[in-house]
Scaffold this active site. Structure first.
Site, short mmCIF file in Angstrom:
data_model
loop_
_atom_site.label_atom_id
_atom_site.label_comp_id
_atom_site.label_asym_id
_atom_site.label_seq_id
_atom_site.Cartn_x
_atom_site.Cartn_y
_atom_site.Cartn_z
N ARG A 1 0.83 -1.39 0.13
CA ARG A 1 -0.13 -0.06 -0.09
C ARG A 1 0.93 1.23 0.00
NH1 ARG A 1 -4.11 0.24 4.38
NH2 ARG A 1 -4.91 1.83 3.11
N CYS A 2 2.20 1.01 0.02
CA CYS A 2 2.85 2.32 0.35
C CYS A 2 3.66 2.50 -1.20
CB CYS A 2 4.14 1.96 1.30
SG CYS A 2 5.71 2.97 1.30
N SER A 3 3.46 3.83 -1.71
CA SER A 3 4.02 4.18 -3.06
C SER A 3 5.59 3.88 -3.06
CB SER A 3 3.55 5.42 -3.49
OG SER A 3 4.15 6.27 -2.39
#
Length: 116
Positions: A11-13
């Site tokens: 979920r972390c870019s």
């Protein structure tokens, strides 16, 4: 081909960008979704050693959980902080990449180029 392990949060870019950079550089990547399977105390200590970090340097100090657990308290020991990361893996900075016996935090993602 370089073998790398990434402590990854999909979920972390920055984590996704770091993973993509590893793949673009033909690394054989092992993905550890540390929010699903929390690292053990010994895993965290090994990461700290490879990063040459004190525990707080590997923590997301702006997370609500950091404040709620009063982890900024200077009386907290390294063991207290490691245990907090085991119990609340969301506190672990991301992504962490291991390759060639070294480790870096992929912020910015290009940091991984130094170890692959």
């Amino acid at each position: 081909m370089t073998k790398a392990t990434i402590y990854h949060n999909p979920r972390c870019s920055k984590s996704r960008q770091t993973l993509a950079l590893l793949e673009e550089n033909n690394c054989e990547v092992t993905i550890v979704e540390y929010l699903k399977v929390a690292p053990s105390s010994s895993d965290i200590k090994k990461l700290l050693e490879l990063l040459n970090f004190a525990p707080r340097e590997m923590m997301r100090t702006k997370e609500d959980e950091y404040k709620a657990q009063n982890l900024s308290d200077v009386n907290k020991t390294s063991e207290d902080l490691v245990n907090a990361m085991v119990e609340t893996p969301k506190l672990i900075e991301r992504p962490i990449v291991l390759a060639n016996g070294k480790a870096v935090i992929g912020r910015p993602p290009e940091n991984v180029l130094d170890i692959i």
